[in-house]
Write a protein that holds these residues in place. Structure first.
Motif, short mmCIF file in Angstrom:
data_model
loop_
_atom_site.label_atom_id
_atom_site.label_comp_id
_atom_site.label_asym_id
_atom_site.label_seq_id
_atom_site.Cartn_x
_atom_site.Cartn_y
_atom_site.Cartn_z
N ASP A 262 12.96 -8.92 -6.69
CA ASP A 262 13.60 -7.95 -5.81
C ASP A 262 12.71 -7.51 -4.65
OD1 ASP A 262 15.96 -7.98 -7.30
OD2 ASP A 262 15.24 -6.41 -8.65
N ASN A 263 11.38 -7.62 -4.86
CA ASN A 263 10.47 -7.12 -3.83
C ASN A 263 9.27 -8.04 -3.70
OD1 ASN A 263 9.01 -5.69 -1.98
ND2 ASN A 263 8.82 -3.82 -3.19
N MET A 264 9.31 -8.93 -2.70
CA MET A 264 8.20 -9.85 -2.50
C MET A 264 6.97 -9.16 -1.92
SD MET A 264 8.13 -13.02 -3.42
CE MET A 264 6.87 -13.65 -2.33
N GLU A 265 7.16 -8.04 -1.25
CA GLU A 265 6.03 -7.39 -0.59
C GLU A 265 4.95 -6.97 -1.57
OE1 GLU A 265 7.40 -4.23 1.83
OE2 GLU A 265 8.60 -5.53 3.17
N GLU A 266 5.33 -6.77 -2.82
CA GLU A 266 4.35 -6.39 -3.82
C GLU A 266 3.50 -7.57 -4.27
OE1 GLU A 266 6.67 -4.78 -6.97
OE2 GLU A 266 7.24 -2.95 -5.89
N ALA A 267 3.94 -8.77 -3.93
CA ALA A 267 3.27 -9.97 -4.46
C ALA A 267 2.14 -10.47 -3.60
CB ALA A 267 4.30 -11.09 -4.66
N PHE A 268 2.15 -10.17 -2.28
CA PHE A 268 1.13 -10.79 -1.43
C PHE A 268 0.49 -9.80 -0.47
CE2 PHE A 268 4.68 -10.51 1.17
CZ PHE A 268 5.58 -11.56 1.12
N THR A 269 -0.64 -10.24 0.08
CA THR A 269 -1.37 -9.42 1.04
C THR A 269 -0.66 -9.48 2.39
OG1 THR A 269 -2.77 -11.23 1.85
CG2 THR A 269 -3.52 -10.04 -0.12
N VAL A 270 -1.11 -8.64 3.32
CA VAL A 270 -0.52 -8.61 4.66
C VAL A 270 -0.67 -9.97 5.35
CG1 VAL A 270 -0.68 -7.56 6.95
CG2 VAL A 270 -0.90 -6.13 4.90
N HIS A 271 -1.85 -10.58 5.22
CA HIS A 271 -2.10 -11.88 5.86
C HIS A 271 -1.23 -12.97 5.23
CE1 HIS A 271 -5.34 -10.36 8.30
NE2 HIS A 271 -5.98 -9.89 7.23
N GLU A 272 -1.12 -12.95 3.90
CA GLU A 272 -0.26 -13.94 3.24
C GLU A 272 1.19 -13.76 3.64
OE1 GLU A 272 -2.77 -14.57 -0.94
OE2 GLU A 272 -1.29 -12.97 -0.77
#
Length: 333
Positions: A262-272
């Motif tokens: 549901d939330n990909m933002e939790e999975a990667f860093t800003v650069h990724e």
């Protein structure tokens, strides 16, 4: 581009034979057979599988074996490699394998060739036992392979010799585009993971094309990512499986294909996130409800003037994958 031209552009399938989290290669092959049978019924032209090694989420490492399995489960759709990484193999072995396939399924087999090893150095060594060969040797390897099919090599490939198996060159840069043009072969560009160089490579291919016995005029195919669903929200949710796959590859830690989140933002860093978003927001990636995907696909075909489009749909659930391809088939009628 006229509507008639759009509707007459050939559609094909690139199956990365995903091994899904909690499943195995056996289920992947069952899913591939089911997909191939459906897209054949829906009018897709060819079905290609790609060679990857040391990848826990891809089942098609023994590419020619899987091609035979798919061809045996279908009736008329062309089946082939998108592609075989020729530097990993002795060309005579590929000639014999694809000669066998063509003998079993005459008039239905394609041999798409890539020059990248498609793996890290340790895997390349495991495949070839040496690192002395280089992707720069690719033109000589292609020529050797052609000699086996033509019967002009000192050693003869049986089966293989004398068979008319279409050879395609695949690329994500200008190298294979130029070689395909010089040899008068069809060319497939990997826009689905290298979108920025698409137009330059296609121009290089078309501007330098030399007619051959195999092909009188240039013939270009482009790869795209398509995830179509009943709503844009659901399509974007389904696409998080592909995003997670890109993320794992970016980190050098490939995994099995994961279910949507549901939330990909939790999975990667800003650069990724920036890198993945840039790739998946390209013109060659189309995610959304069918009408939006149709508009983007028509624009991409008009821009590239591609003779054919080969579609990768990397989603977790088999029903969603089938439905996405069905949407595409319906929009091209």
């Amino acid at each position: 581009m006229t509507s008639k031209q759009f509707h007459h552009t050939r559609l094909s399938v690139l199956d990365l034979a995903p091994i899904k989290e909690g499943s195995g290669a056996g289920q992947s092959f069952k899913d591939s057979v089911e997909l191939a049978q459906h897209v054949e019924k829906w009018g897709f032209h060819r079905y290609w599988l790609a060679e990857h090694h040391n990848m826990p989420g891809i089942a098609s490492s023994a590419t020619s074996v899987v091609i035979g399995h798919i061809a045996g489960a279908t009736n008329h759709i062309r089946v082939g490699s998108g592609g075989v990484m020729l530097p990993n193999h002795a060309p005579i072995v590929i000639a014999e394998q694809f000669g066998t396939l063509e003998s079993l399924y005459p008039g239905r087999i394609d041999l798409g060739l890539g020059r990248a090893p498609g793996s890290d150095q340790a895997t390349a060594y495991a495949l070839r036992r040496t690192l002395n060969s280089s992707p720069e040797d690719f033109p000589l390897q292609v020529e050797e392979l052609e000699d086996y099919f033509n019967g002009t090599a000192r050693v003869h490939a049986f089966p293989g010799e004398g068979l008319q198996i279409p050879i395609w060159l695949l690329g994500s840069s200008g190298f294979s585009a130029r070689l395909a043009a010089e040899k008068g072969l069809p060319f497939a560009f990997a826009s689905h993971f290298s979108p920025d160089y698409t137009m330059a490579a296609l121009k290089l291919y078309r501007d330098n094309f030399r007619p051959s016995e195999a092909l009188k005029e240039p013939y270009a195919m482009v790869g795209v990512n398509i995830i179509a669903a009943e709503t844009e929200e659901r399509a974007k949710w389904l696409a998080t499986s592909q995003q997670q796959q890109f993320l794992s590859l970016t980190r050098g830690q490939p995994t099995q294909l994961k279910p949507p989140v549901d939330n990909m933002e939790e999975a990667f860093t800003v650069h990724e996130q920036a890198a993945i978003t840039e790739r998946l927001n390209s013109e060659a990636t189309m995610i959304g409800e069918p009408e939006l995907v149709k508009q983007k696909l028509q624009q991409f075909i008009e821009k590239t003037q591609a003779n054919e489009v080969i579609i990768n749909t990397q989603v977790f659930d088999q029903k969603d994958r089938l439905r996405s391809y069905e949407y595409v088939a319906e929009m091209m009628k």
